[in-house]
Design an enzyme around this catalytic site. Structure first.
Site, PDB file in Angstrom:
ATOM      1  N   SER A  76      58.000  62.315  46.410  1.00 50.14           N
ATOM      2  CA  SER A  76      57.711  61.956  45.015  1.00 50.14           C
ATOM      3  C   SER A  76      56.643  60.888  44.850  1.00 50.14           C
ATOM      4  O   SER A  76      56.162  60.685  43.730  1.00 50.14           O
ATOM      5  CB  SER A  76      58.982  61.451  44.329  1.00 50.14           C
ATOM      6  OG  SER A  76      59.636  62.524  43.722  1.00 50.14           O
ATOM      7  N   LYS A  79      53.580  61.861  43.084  1.00 45.58           N
ATOM      8  CA  LYS A  79      53.530  62.023  41.624  1.00 45.58           C
ATOM      9  C   LYS A  79      52.595  60.986  40.981  1.00 45.58           C
ATOM     10  O   LYS A  79      52.088  61.207  39.880  1.00 45.58           O
ATOM     11  CB  LYS A  79      54.949  61.914  41.024  1.00 45.58           C
ATOM     12  CG  LYS A  79      55.834  63.109  41.433  1.00 45.58           C
ATOM     13  CD  LYS A  79      57.292  62.904  41.047  1.00 45.58           C
ATOM     14  CE  LYS A  79      58.155  64.088  41.511  1.00 45.58           C
ATOM     15  NZ  LYS A  79      59.601  63.820  41.377  1.00 45.58           N
ATOM     16  N   TYR A 201      53.201  71.973  43.379  1.00 45.32           N
ATOM     17  CA  TYR A 201      54.139  70.842  43.422  1.00 45.32           C
ATOM     18  C   TYR A 201      54.717  70.650  44.837  1.00 45.32           C
ATOM     19  O   TYR A 201      54.778  69.537  45.356  1.00 45.32           O
ATOM     20  CB  TYR A 201      55.252  71.072  42.391  1.00 45.32           C
ATOM     21  CG  TYR A 201      56.363  70.061  42.472  1.00 45.32           C
ATOM     22  CD1 TYR A 201      56.181  68.764  41.993  1.00 45.32           C
ATOM     23  CD2 TYR A 201      57.592  70.381  43.051  1.00 45.32           C
ATOM     24  CE1 TYR A 201      57.197  67.824  42.090  1.00 45.32           C
ATOM     25  CE2 TYR A 201      58.610  69.453  43.140  1.00 45.32           C
ATOM     26  CZ  TYR A 201      58.400  68.173  42.664  1.00 45.32           C
ATOM     27  OH  TYR A 201      59.411  67.232  42.770  1.00 45.32           O
ATOM     28  N   TYR A 253      63.742  56.463  40.464  1.00 40.88           N
ATOM     29  CA  TYR A 253      64.857  57.287  40.018  1.00 40.88           C
ATOM     30  C   TYR A 253      65.677  56.523  38.991  1.00 40.88           C
ATOM     31  O   TYR A 253      65.124  55.803  38.174  1.00 40.88           O
ATOM     32  CB  TYR A 253      65.699  57.758  41.218  1.00 40.88           C
ATOM     33  CG  TYR A 253      64.856  58.367  42.311  1.00 40.88           C
ATOM     34  CD1 TYR A 253      64.044  59.468  42.033  1.00 40.88           C
ATOM     35  CD2 TYR A 253      64.843  57.847  43.597  1.00 40.88           C
ATOM     36  CE1 TYR A 253      63.256  60.038  43.015  1.00 40.88           C
ATOM     37  CE2 TYR A 253      64.056  58.419  44.589  1.00 40.88           C
ATOM     38  CZ  TYR A 253      63.266  59.508  44.294  1.00 40.88           C
ATOM     39  OH  TYR A 253      62.481  60.050  45.254  1.00 40.88           O
ATOM     40  N   VAL A 271      61.942  60.872  48.420  1.00 40.82           N
ATOM     41  CA  VAL A 271      63.145  61.152  49.216  1.00 40.82           C
ATOM     42  C   VAL A 271      62.856  61.258  50.711  1.00 40.82           C
ATOM     43  O   VAL A 271      63.787  61.374  51.505  1.00 40.82           O
ATOM     44  CB  VAL A 271      63.906  62.416  48.735  1.00 40.82           C
ATOM     45  CG1 VAL A 271      64.505  62.214  47.356  1.00 40.82           C
ATOM     46  CG2 VAL A 271      63.034  63.653  48.793  1.00 40.82           C
TER      47      VAL A 271
END
Ligand code: GLU
Length: 317
Positions: A76, A79, A201, A253, A271
């Site tokens: 992530s 992102k 993605y 998160y 993660v």
């Protein structure tokens, strides 16, 4: 300006290498603890007993400790890179399709999306990252290559790869991501075919970088939008501020409040056990240890960032 420079100089008067050594030894009892992400099967094979940390200052110094040169799956953290590209391509129009509020839910949750009619809460939950991926796909021909070259340039490392095995492993088990993307598409908030969005993605998540790569790669967010090594402006100062704000409020998160409380910096985690943090006008840093806490953040990584801000006195507050 004077204040910023003096913060930077005060930091450099500290023995940064010794601080990193101290942190590595203090967090050692946590290394190997927690749970390595196993819902992406190939990530479950990563040995948990690893810890690395790197700091890159806005004037080009790099400090590292432990496994800081070991490449890992950034997941992530990617992102932030795609958000930067999407904002450069479409500007504030992005905010019609994705929000800017913390979600208060798990990063892969479906519940909010129905209530909010396919507009994801923020760009760092999976649903939001799908919309951002869709924008990047629409705006950049050869989007995957553009992302790779963007990341390689930021990190000054032409060898950074996307790991096809990780992308494939995630594709094979990406039932939730497929559900999210189809759901968003049903509200008309994806333009490209769902398969194309998910393929992009999964490949962005499969970028393999080390802590040194990531620390260097995030300097543009510490340096008001400019790359340190080339002096090139990557994004405007205002946009760097906004991305940092989103990292602070939504980057870890459902633990962003706790991170603001303990660490007090913009942070983004993945993660794969990586975390990046930005000290505006001073440095970017990255830490990696694969064992995760129950919210999905690196256990030793979170402790290391906490110790770093305590020992150096650096935070945005
Ligand atoms: N590729 C992962 C997923 O979609 C990213 C999760 C993360 O690092 O937060 O589940």
């Amino acid at each position: 300006m004077t204040l910023c420079n003096s913060t930077h100089e005060t930091f450099l008067q500290q023995d940064v290498a010794a601080i990193l050594e101290q942190i590595a030894s203090e967090v050692q009892p946590l290394v190997g603890k927690g749970k390595v992400a196993d819902y992406i099967p190939i990530l479950a094979q990563v040995p948990a007993e690893q810890f690395g940390m790197a700091v890159a200052t806005i004037d080009g110094r790099v400090y590292a400790v432990g496994d800081a040169n070991q490449a890992f799956s950034i997941q992530s953290i990617s992102k932030v890179f795609t958000l930067t590209m999407a904002l450069e391509a479409v500007g504030d129009a992005l905010w019609k399709r994705v929000g800017r509020e913390p979600s208060g839910n798990a990063f892969n949750s479906l519940v909010q999306l129905e209530r909010e009619r396919g507009i994801p809460r923020n760009p760092f939950i999976n649903a939001g990252a799908h919309v951002v991926a869709d924008v990047v796909l629409s705006q950049y021909p050869n989007a995957r290559e553009r992302l790779l070259s963007f990341v390689r340039e930021r990190a000054s490392n032409p060898d950074i790869p996307m790991d096809p095995e990780v992308a494939r492993s995630e594709h094979e088990t990406g039932f939730r991501n497929a559900a999210l993307a189809n759901f968003i598409r049903s509200f008309g908030n994806l333009v490209n075919p769902v398969d194309a969005v998910l393929d992009f993605y999964y490949h962005q998540c499969a970028l393999r970088m080390s802590c040194v790569d990531l620390a260097r790669g995030f300097v543009y967010l510490a340096n008001r939008g400019s790359c340190q090594h080339s002096g090139e402006r990557v994004i405007s100062q205002e946009r760097a501020k906004r991305i940092n704000a989103l990292m602070l409020t939504c980057g870890t998160y459902d633990a962003a409040g706790d991170f603001a409380f303990h660490v007090g910096l913009p942070v983004k985690s993945g993660v794969g056990g990586g975390m990046v943090a930005v000290v505006p006008n001073v440095l970017a840093m990255a830490v990696w240890s694969p064992g995760l806490d129950e919210k999905g953040n690196s256990l030793a990584g979170a402790a290391a960032l906490d110790r770093f801000t305590a020992l150096t006195g650096l935070s945005v507050f």
